[in-house]
Design a protein around this motif. Structure first.
Motif, short mmCIF file in Angstrom:
data_model
loop_
_atom_site.label_atom_id
_atom_site.label_comp_id
_atom_site.label_asym_id
_atom_site.label_seq_id
_atom_site.Cartn_x
_atom_site.Cartn_y
_atom_site.Cartn_z
N ASP A 113 0.86 -1.18 0.00
CA ASP A 113 0.00 0.00 0.00
C ASP A 113 0.90 1.23 0.00
N LEU A 114 0.47 2.31 -0.61
CA LEU A 114 1.28 3.53 -0.59
C LEU A 114 1.18 4.27 0.73
N GLY A 169 4.87 3.82 0.85
CA GLY A 169 4.91 2.66 -0.02
C GLY A 169 5.93 2.74 -1.14
N THR A 200 -3.50 0.18 -3.85
CA THR A 200 -3.76 1.43 -3.14
C THR A 200 -5.05 2.08 -3.63
N GLN A 230 1.81 9.53 -8.05
CA GLN A 230 1.93 8.31 -7.24
C GLN A 230 2.25 7.10 -8.11
N LYS A 240 -7.54 -0.47 -4.93
CA LYS A 240 -8.20 -1.28 -3.91
C LYS A 240 -9.65 -1.60 -4.21
#
Length: 144
Positions: free
Chosen positions: A67-68, A75, A95, A102, A117
């Protein structure tokens, strides 16, 4: 002990290390109708990035789901450290973030794939198996 499907584990934990069995996919790319999430063995989980990198070094899983957003190191740095600790381990970011910064940061850090997610459980399993085969699963919503 009751086995928890992989999809449930990844939503609850910042990092999950998995050993994937090869050959579970049909030729059409879908999951084998007789398989479920238990064909992937969860080897361990970590609540933070530092523990995750140590886990990857010690267990050398096929795939690490990262996960970030996690406590301690983020992450992206976790991805760098997991890849440095275990070259064999493919990192798939899982994420809620789909912004370009990101996504590119995670891929530049060495992530093999990037999934969101809210993906369906079958999509997650296909992405995990694809990463274990050396492919690069990328959620289309994160590719913009």
């Amino acid at each position: 002990m009751k086995r928890i499907p992989v999809a449930l584990l990844v939503f609850a934990l910042p990092l999950v290390a998995l050993r994937c069995s090869n050959g579970d996919d049909n030729s059409d790319g879908g999951a084998d109708s007789g398989s479920d999430a238990t064909s992937n063995d969860a080897q361990g989980d970590a609540g933070d990035g530092s523990t995750g990198a140590t886990l990857a070094r010690d267990l050398k899983p096929d795939v690490a789901l990262v996960d970030l957003a996690m406590p301690g190191m983020d992450g992206i740095e976790t991805t760098r450290r997991v890849r440095a600790a275990s070259e064999h381990t493919q990192v798939v970011v899982l994420t809620a973030f789909s912004d370009r910064v990101q996504v590119l940061g995670a891929l530049d850090a060495g992530a093999r794939g990037y999934l969101l997610k809210d993906a369906e459980p079958d999509e997650l399993l296909r992405g995990i198996r694809a990463a274990a085969r050396g492919e690069s699963p990328l959620d289309p919503r994160a590719a913009h």
